[in-house]
Design a protein around this motif. Sequence first.
Motif, PDB file in Angstrom:
ATOM      1  N   THR A 199      -3.993  59.270  46.985  1.00 54.65           N
ATOM      2  CA  THR A 199      -3.216  58.024  46.996  1.00 54.65           C
ATOM      3  C   THR A 199      -1.952  58.238  47.810  1.00 54.65           C
ATOM      4  O   THR A 199      -1.731  59.293  48.393  1.00 54.65           O
ATOM      5  CB  THR A 199      -2.874  57.627  45.556  1.00 54.65           C
ATOM      6  OG1 THR A 199      -2.166  58.696  44.928  1.00 54.65           O
ATOM      7  CG2 THR A 199      -4.140  57.334  44.759  1.00 54.65           C
ATOM      8  N   GLY A 200      -1.066  57.213  47.845  1.00 56.06           N
ATOM      9  CA  GLY A 200       0.139  57.311  48.661  1.00 56.06           C
ATOM     10  C   GLY A 200       1.228  58.143  48.023  1.00 56.06           C
ATOM     11  O   GLY A 200       1.004  58.917  47.097  1.00 56.06           O
ATOM     12  N   GLN A 201       2.415  57.947  48.513  1.00 53.89           N
ATOM     13  CA  GLN A 201       3.580  58.684  48.027  1.00 53.89           C
ATOM     14  C   GLN A 201       3.883  58.318  46.570  1.00 53.89           C
ATOM     15  O   GLN A 201       3.729  57.181  46.162  1.00 53.89           O
ATOM     16  CB  GLN A 201       4.788  58.334  48.906  1.00 53.89           C
ATOM     17  CG  GLN A 201       6.058  59.084  48.558  1.00 53.89           C
ATOM     18  CD  GLN A 201       6.130  60.448  49.211  1.00 53.89           C
ATOM     19  OE1 GLN A 201       5.303  60.773  50.027  1.00 53.89           O
ATOM     20  NE2 GLN A 201       7.118  61.235  48.835  1.00 53.89           N
ATOM     21  N   ILE A 202       4.296  59.329  45.782  1.00 53.10           N
ATOM     22  CA  ILE A 202       4.752  59.054  44.425  1.00 53.10           C
ATOM     23  C   ILE A 202       6.142  58.433  44.546  1.00 53.10           C
ATOM     24  O   ILE A 202       7.107  59.094  44.920  1.00 53.10           O
ATOM     25  CB  ILE A 202       4.811  60.350  43.586  1.00 53.10           C
ATOM     26  CG1 ILE A 202       3.423  61.009  43.514  1.00 53.10           C
ATOM     27  CG2 ILE A 202       5.321  60.057  42.184  1.00 53.10           C
ATOM     28  CD1 ILE A 202       3.418  62.347  42.805  1.00 53.10           C
ATOM     29  N   THR A 203       6.221  57.152  44.243  1.00 56.28           N
ATOM     30  CA  THR A 203       7.465  56.424  44.507  1.00 56.28           C
ATOM     31  C   THR A 203       8.322  56.203  43.269  1.00 56.28           C
ATOM     32  O   THR A 203       9.433  55.700  43.369  1.00 56.28           O
ATOM     33  CB  THR A 203       7.146  55.041  45.132  1.00 56.28           C
ATOM     34  OG1 THR A 203       6.287  54.327  44.233  1.00 56.28           O
ATOM     35  CG2 THR A 203       6.454  55.200  46.478  1.00 56.28           C
ATOM     36  N   GLN A 259      -3.168  69.422  44.653  1.00 52.50           N
ATOM     37  CA  GLN A 259      -4.324  69.777  45.481  1.00 52.50           C
ATOM     38  C   GLN A 259      -3.976  70.736  46.607  1.00 52.50           C
ATOM     39  O   GLN A 259      -4.712  71.681  46.875  1.00 52.50           O
ATOM     40  CB  GLN A 259      -4.943  68.486  46.039  1.00 52.50           C
ATOM     41  CG  GLN A 259      -5.502  67.605  44.931  1.00 52.50           C
ATOM     42  CD  GLN A 259      -5.622  66.144  45.310  1.00 52.50           C
ATOM     43  OE1 GLN A 259      -4.958  65.678  46.245  1.00 52.50           O
ATOM     44  NE2 GLN A 259      -6.456  65.412  44.592  1.00 52.50           N
ATOM     45  N   GLN A 260      -2.844  70.506  47.253  1.00 53.26           N
ATOM     46  CA  GLN A 260      -2.441  71.431  48.313  1.00 53.26           C
ATOM     47  C   GLN A 260      -0.985  71.208  48.686  1.00 53.26           C
ATOM     48  O   GLN A 260      -0.376  70.194  48.330  1.00 53.26           O
ATOM     49  CB  GLN A 260      -3.329  71.276  49.546  1.00 53.26           C
ATOM     50  CG  GLN A 260      -3.131  69.993  50.317  1.00 53.26           C
ATOM     51  CD  GLN A 260      -3.875  70.003  51.649  1.00 53.26           C
ATOM     52  OE1 GLN A 260      -4.513  70.965  52.020  1.00 53.26           O
ATOM     53  NE2 GLN A 260      -3.777  68.905  52.372  1.00 53.26           N
ATOM     54  N   VAL A 261      -0.447  72.193  49.405  1.00 51.66           N
ATOM     55  CA  VAL A 261       0.921  72.103  49.890  1.00 51.66           C
ATOM     56  C   VAL A 261       0.876  71.948  51.410  1.00 51.66           C
ATOM     57  O   VAL A 261      -0.008  72.501  52.078  1.00 51.66           O
ATOM     58  CB  VAL A 261       1.740  73.349  49.475  1.00 51.66           C
ATOM     59  CG1 VAL A 261       1.105  74.626  49.985  1.00 51.66           C
ATOM     60  CG2 VAL A 261       3.181  73.252  49.948  1.00 51.66           C
ATOM     61  N   ARG A 290       6.007  69.026  51.677  1.00 52.68           N
ATOM     62  CA  ARG A 290       5.338  68.018  50.874  1.00 52.68           C
ATOM     63  C   ARG A 290       4.150  68.655  50.141  1.00 52.68           C
ATOM     64  O   ARG A 290       3.505  69.555  50.659  1.00 52.68           O
ATOM     65  CB  ARG A 290       4.833  66.882  51.772  1.00 52.68           C
ATOM     66  CG  ARG A 290       4.295  65.680  51.031  1.00 52.68           C
ATOM     67  CD  ARG A 290       3.763  64.616  51.972  1.00 52.68           C
ATOM     68  NE  ARG A 290       2.428  64.946  52.467  1.00 52.68           N
ATOM     69  CZ  ARG A 290       2.127  65.242  53.706  1.00 52.68           C
ATOM     70  NH1 ARG A 290       3.063  65.246  54.645  1.00 52.68           N
ATOM     71  NH2 ARG A 290       0.881  65.519  54.071  1.00 52.68           N
ATOM     72  N   ILE A 291       3.903  68.169  48.930  1.00 50.66           N
ATOM     73  CA  ILE A 291       2.685  68.560  48.234  1.00 50.66           C
ATOM     74  C   ILE A 291       1.832  67.326  48.006  1.00 50.66           C
ATOM     75  O   ILE A 291       2.348  66.211  47.907  1.00 50.66           O
ATOM     76  CB  ILE A 291       2.971  69.251  46.878  1.00 50.66           C
ATOM     77  CG1 ILE A 291       3.854  68.367  45.995  1.00 50.66           C
ATOM     78  CG2 ILE A 291       3.574  70.611  47.062  1.00 50.66           C
ATOM     79  CD1 ILE A 291       3.955  68.880  44.582  1.00 50.66           C
ATOM     80  N   GLU A 292       0.533  67.529  47.951  1.00 44.96           N
ATOM     81  CA  GLU A 292      -0.405  66.445  47.714  1.00 44.96           C
ATOM     82  C   GLU A 292      -1.045  66.645  46.352  1.00 44.96           C
ATOM     83  O   GLU A 292      -1.501  67.742  46.028  1.00 44.96           O
ATOM     84  CB  GLU A 292      -1.458  66.389  48.821  1.00 44.96           C
ATOM     85  CG  GLU A 292      -0.846  66.076  50.178  1.00 44.96           C
ATOM     86  CD  GLU A 292      -1.864  66.078  51.311  1.00 44.96           C
ATOM     87  OE1 GLU A 292      -3.040  66.438  51.038  1.00 44.96           O
ATOM     88  OE2 GLU A 292      -1.485  65.743  52.446  1.00 44.96           O
ATOM     89  N   SER A 340      -3.823  80.022  43.002  1.00 43.73           N
ATOM     90  CA  SER A 340      -2.907  79.745  44.108  1.00 43.73           C
ATOM     91  C   SER A 340      -3.244  78.425  44.800  1.00 43.73           C
ATOM     92  O   SER A 340      -4.418  78.065  44.923  1.00 43.73           O
ATOM     93  CB  SER A 340      -2.956  80.886  45.129  1.00 43.73           C
ATOM     94  OG  SER A 340      -2.501  82.086  44.544  1.00 43.73           O
ATOM     95  N   LEU A 341      -2.207  77.716  45.249  1.00 42.73           N
ATOM     96  CA  LEU A 341      -2.412  76.438  45.924  1.00 42.73           C
ATOM     97  C   LEU A 341      -2.974  76.638  47.322  1.00 42.73           C
ATOM     98  O   LEU A 341      -2.668  77.629  48.003  1.00 42.73           O
ATOM     99  CB  LEU A 341      -1.087  75.678  46.023  1.00 42.73           C
ATOM    100  CG  LEU A 341      -0.449  75.212  44.722  1.00 42.73           C
ATOM    101  CD1 LEU A 341       0.810  74.405  45.031  1.00 42.73           C
ATOM    102  CD2 LEU A 341      -1.411  74.390  43.894  1.00 42.73           C
ATOM    103  N   ALA A 342      -3.769  75.675  47.758  1.00 43.58           N
ATOM    104  CA  ALA A 342      -4.271  75.668  49.134  1.00 43.58           C
ATOM    105  C   ALA A 342      -3.181  75.159  50.068  1.00 43.58           C
ATOM    106  O   ALA A 342      -2.214  74.531  49.643  1.00 43.58           O
ATOM    107  CB  ALA A 342      -5.510  74.791  49.225  1.00 43.58           C
ATOM    108  N   GLY A 343      -3.346  75.437  51.367  1.00 43.92           N
ATOM    109  CA  GLY A 343      -2.435  74.895  52.369  1.00 43.92           C
ATOM    110  C   GLY A 343      -1.643  75.928  53.127  1.00 43.92           C
ATOM    111  O   GLY A 343      -0.995  75.605  54.127  1.00 43.92           O
TER     112      GLY A 343
END
Length: 437
Positions: A2-6, A90-92, A98-100, A276-279
């Motif tokens: 989804t989009g940005q956490i606002t 999910q990833q950095v 930014r993180i997703e 560990s996070l992906a990215g």
Amino acid sequence: MTGQITNIPNPGKKKRIVIVGGGFGGLKIARKLKGQPFQVVLLDKNNYHLFQPLLYQVATAGIEPSAISFPFRKIFKGYPDFHIRICEVQQVVPAEKRIETSIGSLDYDYLVIATGCYTNYFGNNKMALRTMSLKTTAEALHNRNQVLESFEKALNTPDAGKRKQLMTFAIVGGGATGIELAGALAEMRKFILPHDYPDLDLSLMRIILIDGASRLLSAFSAQSSEEVKKYLTNLGVELLLDEQVKSYENGILGLSSGSTLATENVYWVAGVKANSLAGFPTESYGPGNRLKVNAYNQVEGFTNIFAIGDTALMLSEQYPKGHPQVVQPAIQQAMNVVKNLKHLEHGQPLIPFKYNNKGSMATIGRNKAVVELPKIRFGGFPAWAVWLFIHLMSIVGVKNRLFIFVDWMWSYFTYDPSLRLIIKPQPSADEEEKKEN
């Protein structure tokens, strides 16, 4: 995605620290940042902190999961500019800071990765589907159900071979969790099951502890290993050392020696792998999927991203394979990261992390434990009392400590914990429809 956490406003334009994971390390950092000039966002898959070292007692009906869980929103009630979101990260994206996540993306000024670890099956993914692991509350409750259901099924089956198979428990892994599970099951067999199942021949129940090393608790001294071996043997636990599991199919456990075991209950506690996070670039990940960090717990190549605890690989002369994946390194690294976050903001030099090994301990059951401190080693009742006290004081929340203390004292004096409930989730509509058809 989804989009940005606002819905996390930052009107004061404070620098945002995002903490991924509310385990021992992430929780410590979040609590220590109270009152600091940062906006703090804690992300976790659950809405509670879990005291994992006592999960084995949930799995063996010793305590309830609520006693070792504490809601984040209760812990951080009243913290200024502190935000909690339940989601999966999910990833950095380091280049964009930014993180997703499963609920959207989030920008950060500083990122702390405290995602812990999960069960390591060493490439044998079939084991993940067929054995019992012990890293989450859901897994512990599943294990409790399976253990209790095994005795109910054993009571009802007319097949003697099947009954024996249902009453055989194999534990793969001779570390602290493995011996604690073995001890708890042995005490169930001795004190509880004869009263609950007087119609069952409990001499058929076997508890088998399997490990590929030549001794148990390989991270402890040889003296402690021998002491634990004696305790378990006296409790009737069968030990298979220098033995590895090769397969598990149709209720048959295949071992490296060529022998087999017929069992419907296999615990897999043989190792861990970092979450560990992906990215990050491939070279950022080390053995066991751990993120390589420098002496300040900064992920190599990034000054604003930290990794701590089980997911951090900090190599040194004293720890050439990284720090042990236990609670103390995570807590101590968290304390050091908090100091360094403040230093970064004030342009001060960073403080390198130095691990203070406060010792190790493991329990095998009533009055039986081993404790290794930097200058002393002891076992038996004194070690068991120390183990109880340290674990009790480490629980978050006075109410939780009281509940666990009452459960332990009741079990100790009555030999009868009263939590042997089989509780299953309600079947979904699709599952109910399949049953009808």
